[in-house]
Design an enzyme around this catalytic site. Structure first.
Site, short mmCIF file in Angstrom:
data_model
loop_
_atom_site.label_atom_id
_atom_site.label_comp_id
_atom_site.label_asym_id
_atom_site.label_seq_id
_atom_site.Cartn_x
_atom_site.Cartn_y
_atom_site.Cartn_z
N LYS A 53 49.29 -18.28 92.07
CA LYS A 53 50.74 -18.81 92.09
C LYS A 53 51.12 -18.09 93.27
O LYS A 53 52.07 -18.43 93.92
CB LYS A 53 51.57 -18.17 90.53
CG LYS A 53 51.09 -19.09 89.42
CD LYS A 53 52.29 -20.10 89.44
CE LYS A 53 52.09 -21.36 88.66
NZ LYS A 53 51.65 -21.12 87.39
N LYS A 57 43.23 -33.22 86.96
CA LYS A 57 43.57 -32.86 85.55
C LYS A 57 45.05 -33.29 85.33
O LYS A 57 45.83 -33.12 86.38
CB LYS A 57 43.82 -31.25 85.51
CG LYS A 57 44.18 -30.59 84.26
CD LYS A 57 44.18 -29.25 84.14
CE LYS A 57 44.68 -28.86 82.97
NZ LYS A 57 44.82 -27.39 82.66
N LYS A 65 52.16 -32.49 85.13
CA LYS A 65 53.28 -33.05 85.38
C LYS A 65 53.42 -32.88 86.98
O LYS A 65 54.15 -33.71 87.70
CB LYS A 65 54.33 -32.10 84.63
CG LYS A 65 55.67 -32.72 84.61
CD LYS A 65 56.55 -32.81 83.33
CE LYS A 65 57.52 -33.48 83.19
NZ LYS A 65 57.92 -34.06 82.01
#
Ligand code: TRP
Length: 337
Positions: A115, A194, A197
């Protein structure tokens, strides 16, 4: 509680409508666990703030997530289903747990590093503390079983370390939570990465039949099957794999019809769309009913939060006592008298 003292806790990220990968990988399992355990399921809107600055849709996303869970068979009369931010005890526990969490350990968590790389302009304190908040989620209910996918194992390991450290310093307060690894399949999206969204390669559970076909139509199949007459190789085709989840009974005939080029990829995708529509048909119908009454869904979440707070406030009182802090406001009033 059933089965001794077992309690299941899971946090669900509220990215809006859940996709079919979320269903197969997690939601289905959350539903099944209700038959065996007391379950607490939290829609983790506070966690979302670690990566979001635009929060306009966040509460809508909480509701959409709740709808998908309820339509899938989460039973709110038994199971506690609530939104994380409705239970303020979480923040106090998060703070107290942060005091026994080594910062170096947090900086090495793989999801933090990813992140931090993905949003270098927003490497915030909350992001570093994400696993501490996740630990607080779990132990606020003294849950000992946590159904997660493999990607969450580093967080669970850290949760166990935090619990051990807390128990060592302040006395036995929490059980060590264990990961209940779901034997969930890794579901690939229509571009063979994978399903996610954020990759735009997913299909919402709640999609319409038409949207379902339009999404499946874009799926990558066997790259060597260029012309309709070329024989296909089901073993390298994600559409074939998806048939296995939603219509396994069709797989033998698709296998041979694909190899012999008797059917083309479009035929195969039409069949998959039908299977997916059949599979999610009853769930979509239930969702439709529930979403016609948004106040009822909000009431379910509020009731869940109420029941969650009964447990959470007791546990927090024990925690504060263990740490040596005054437990409640009336006692504090005495201090000022
Ligand atoms: N981090 C989890 C995820 O990305 C969500 C989550 C938050 C969670 N708190 C939790 C999962 C507690 C299990 C237990 O999916």
């Amino acid at each position: 509680m059933q089965q001794g003292q077992d309690r299941v806790f899971a946090g669900i990220r509220c990215t809006g409508r859940q996709h079919i990968g979320n269903y197969l990988g997690a939601i289905q399992n959350f539903v099944a666990l209700q038959d065996k355990y007391e379950c607490v399921y939290s829609i983790v809107d506070l966690h979302s703030l670690t990566t979001l600055t635009d929060t306009e849709e966040l509460q809508d996303n909480v509701r959409e997530t709740a709808l998908d869970l309820l339509a899938s068979g989460i039973r709110p009369e038994e199971t506690i289903l609530y939104a994380q931010s409705h239970v303020p005890e979480i923040s106090e526990l998060h703070l107290l747990l942060s005091m026994v969490t080594p910062i170096g350990r947090l900086m090495n968590v793989p999801t933090f590093k990813e992140k931090a790389k993905a949003q270098p302009e927003n490497v915030n304190y909350g992001l570093v503390g994400y696993p501490v908040l996740q630990t607080a989620d779990i132990v606020l209910y003294r849950a000992n079983k946590v159904p997660v996918g493999e990607d969450q194992l580093p967080h669970l390991e850290l949760a166990r370390e935090i619990v051990r450290r807390f128990n060592n310093i302040f006395g036995d307060t929490f059980p060590e939570p264990e990961a209940e690894l779901t034997s969930a399949p890794m579901v690939l999206g229509f571009d063979n990465r994978k399903m996610s969204k954020s990759y735009g390669n997913s299909l919402d559970m709640a999609a319409t039949p038409e949207e379902t076909f339009q999404a499946i139509r874009t799926a990558i199949t066997d790259p060597q099957r260029v012309r309709r007459n070329d024989p296909g190789r089901p073993e390298v085709c994600n559409v074939y794999t998806l048939h296995g989840f939603f219509g396994p009974e069709n797989q033998p005939k698709i296998n041979s019809a694909c190899r012999s080029a008797e059917i083309g990829c479009v035929d195969c995708k039409k069949m998959l769309s039908e299977s997916v529509n059949d599979y999610f048909g009853p769930i979509r119908a239930r969702r439709e009913e529930l979403s016609a009454n948004p106040e009822a869904v909000d009431e379910i979440l509020i009731d869940g939060a109420r029941r969650a707070r009964v447990i959470a406030s007791e546990v927090l009182a024990d925690v504060k006592d263990a740490v040596g802090l005054p437990a409640s406001l009336p006692e504090m009033a005495n201090v000022n008298a």
